[in-house]
Scaffold this motif. Structure first.
Motif, PDB file in Angstrom:
ATOM      1  N   VAL A  79     -43.080 -13.720  14.447  1.00 57.78           N
ATOM      2  CA  VAL A  79     -44.047 -12.571  14.144  1.00 57.78           C
ATOM      3  C   VAL A  79     -43.944 -12.438  12.619  1.00 57.78           C
ATOM      4  O   VAL A  79     -45.113 -12.389  12.172  1.00 57.78           O
ATOM      5  N   GLU A  80     -42.839 -12.937  11.815  1.00 57.62           N
ATOM      6  CA  GLU A  80     -42.967 -12.848  10.539  1.00 57.62           C
ATOM      7  C   GLU A  80     -43.954 -14.028  10.105  1.00 57.62           C
ATOM      8  O   GLU A  80     -44.688 -13.717   8.992  1.00 57.62           O
ATOM      9  N   VAL A  82     -46.749 -14.979  11.712  1.00 55.75           N
ATOM     10  CA  VAL A  82     -48.003 -14.438  12.173  1.00 55.75           C
ATOM     11  C   VAL A  82     -48.451 -13.425  10.890  1.00 55.75           C
ATOM     12  O   VAL A  82     -49.523 -13.574  10.502  1.00 55.75           O
ATOM     13  N   GLU A  83     -47.532 -12.413  10.727  1.00 57.69           N
ATOM     14  CA  GLU A  83     -47.955 -11.410   9.827  1.00 57.69           C
ATOM     15  C   GLU A  83     -48.112 -12.041   8.449  1.00 57.69           C
ATOM     16  O   GLU A  83     -49.084 -11.509   7.697  1.00 57.69           O
ATOM     17  N   ALA A  86     -51.458 -13.916   8.469  1.00 60.77           N
ATOM     18  CA  ALA A  86     -52.672 -12.899   8.502  1.00 60.77           C
ATOM     19  C   ALA A  86     -52.866 -12.299   7.200  1.00 60.77           C
ATOM     20  O   ALA A  86     -54.103 -12.444   6.832  1.00 60.77           O
ATOM     21  N   GLU A  87     -51.817 -11.699   6.460  1.00 61.56           N
ATOM     22  CA  GLU A  87     -52.249 -10.999   5.350  1.00 61.56           C
ATOM     23  C   GLU A  87     -52.893 -12.351   3.997  1.00 61.56           C
ATOM     24  O   GLU A  87     -53.813 -12.060   3.474  1.00 61.56           O
ATOM     25  N   ALA A 115     -44.507 -12.378  19.361  1.00 59.08           N
ATOM     26  CA  ALA A 115     -45.339 -12.328  18.184  1.00 59.08           C
ATOM     27  C   ALA A 115     -46.732 -11.736  18.763  1.00 59.08           C
ATOM     28  O   ALA A 115     -47.687 -11.845  18.029  1.00 59.08           O
ATOM     29  N   SER A 118     -48.737  -9.042  17.392  1.00 60.25           N
ATOM     30  CA  SER A 118     -48.903  -9.115  15.893  1.00 60.25           C
ATOM     31  C   SER A 118     -50.437 -10.169  15.740  1.00 60.25           C
ATOM     32  O   SER A 118     -51.053  -9.808  14.729  1.00 60.25           O
ATOM     33  N   THR A 121     -53.025  -7.682  16.531  1.00 59.31           N
ATOM     34  CA  THR A 121     -53.327  -6.747  15.828  1.00 59.31           C
ATOM     35  C   THR A 121     -53.371  -7.100  14.184  1.00 59.31           C
ATOM     36  O   THR A 121     -54.156  -6.333  13.378  1.00 59.31           O
ATOM     37  N   LYS A 122     -52.993  -8.318  14.055  1.00 64.99           N
ATOM     38  CA  LYS A 122     -53.100  -8.354  12.526  1.00 64.99           C
ATOM     39  C   LYS A 122     -53.852  -9.945  12.249  1.00 64.99           C
ATOM     40  O   LYS A 122     -54.692 -10.053  11.392  1.00 64.99           O
ATOM     41  N   LEU A 123     -53.642 -10.875  13.194  1.00 67.31           N
ATOM     42  CA  LEU A 123     -54.296 -12.355  13.196  1.00 67.31           C
ATOM     43  C   LEU A 123     -55.530 -12.270  13.408  1.00 67.31           C
ATOM     44  O   LEU A 123     -56.463 -12.415  12.720  1.00 67.31           O
TER      45      LEU A 123
END
Ligand SMILES: Nc1ncnc2c1ncn2[C@@H]1O[C@H](COP(=O)(O)OP(=O)(O)O)[C@@H](O)[C@H]1O
Ligand SMILES: Cc1ncc(COP(=O)(O)OP(=O)(O)O)c(N)n1
Length: 266
Positions: A79-80, A82-83, A86-87, A115, A118, A121-123
């Motif tokens: 998760v960490e 991926v997020e 993505a940012e 993950a 994430s 919704t983020k990547l």
């Protein structure tokens, strides 16, 4: 061009496949390592993530000084990571090819189940192009592709998460190797003869990094995908019988057309 991915000690997938592909296609290769795997033709024997701080630092070093024309992401593990990635790609002015790597060909998990949300919704919203295989489509959307006629439904489900384009890779279906590229308006079907070669380790990484390499050279998404499909098909046809299991594709096939397939030394 920059790859943000995991290391494959066997040299068939991940960072190693990406850098070889970039060299073969004539672009300068740079890398942000997200994880290290102990891996060979038989499977993944171990995997270790890098700290988020180390991933951010590698990315900033490269982008802030050298600059990038295209980014490709692969194994992101947690998760960490991926997020954070993505940012980073959302804040970079370059096309991003997101290969949402979930499971290796041998069935080893390369992404924590926690993950997946994430990734959705983020990547995926930060991607210019997402390139899931059929297992990744099922993991991310619940759509199970059993034949070519299901590829449109799969593409629509992935596009609903926000990438500009999606390439659904039908490489795991029987028959021709058919992929569908679409942005929801245009549709491009990419079809190649299936090569009956079991040495297909790294096909997805190779295709995604070939696409990003062509984008870095200024091609449009449909042009880049068509050129990359031709490259990966040649690499599969020439695949290496290395190790006791599934050997890698031959990233250098186009550089030595005289040599013919399947004659390397490790
Ligand atoms: N045996 C094969 N012969 C020709 N093309 C293939 C073969 N297997 C996969 N491909 C193609 O290789 C690319 C990568 O697809 P795939 O193997 O499904 O990805 P992944 O490695 O992510 O599972 C796609 O363009 C797919 O159609
Ligand atoms: C470190 C690492 N990253 C990604 C993969 C998956 O690569 P892929 O191209 O999908 O090839 P297969 O694993 O399916 O052969 C990996 N194995 N390792």
């Amino acid at each position: 061009m920059l790859t943000v991915a995991g290391s494959d000690s066997g040299g068939g997938a991940g960072i190693q496949a990406d850098l070889k592909t970039m060299l073969a296609l004539g672009v300068h290769g740079m890398s942000v390592v997200t994880a290290v795997t102990a891996q060979n033709s038989l499977g993944v024997q171990g995997a270790w993530e890098l700290p988020v701080e180390a991933v951010r630092a590698q990315y900033r070093s490269v982008v802030d000084d050298i600059g990038v024309q295209a980014v490709k992401t692969g194994m992101l593990a947690s998760v960490e990571l991926v997020e954070a990635v993505a940012e980073l790609i959302a804040g970079t002015d370059a096309p991003a090819v997101v290969d949402p790597v979930g499971i290796s060909k041998h069935g080893d998990s390369l992404l924590a189940a926690s993950a997946l949300d994430s990734v959705r919704t983020k990547l995926l919203p930060a991607a210019t192009l997402a390139t899931p295989n059929l297992d990744e489509v099922a993991q991310l959307t619940g759509v199970r592709v059993e034949s070519e006629s299901d590829l449109r439904e799969a593409a629509a489900a992935v596009l609903s998460y926000g990438p500009e384009w999606v390439l659904i890779k039908g490489g795991h279906l029987p028959g021709d190797a058919v992929d569908l590229l679409t942005d929801g308006t245009e549709e491009h079907w990419l079809r190649a003869r299936r090569h009956d070669n079991r040495h297909t380790h790294g096909t997805g990484c190779t295709l995604a990094s070939a696409i990003a390499s062509q984008l870095a050279k200024g091609q449009s998404v449909p042009e880049a995908v068509a050129a990359a499909k031709e490259y990966v098909t040649g690499a599969i046809a020439a695949g290496f019988a290395l190790g006791g299991g599934i050997g890698p594709v031959d990233h250098a096939w186009a550089l030595r057309p005289q040599a013919g397939p399947g004659t390397p030394s490790a």
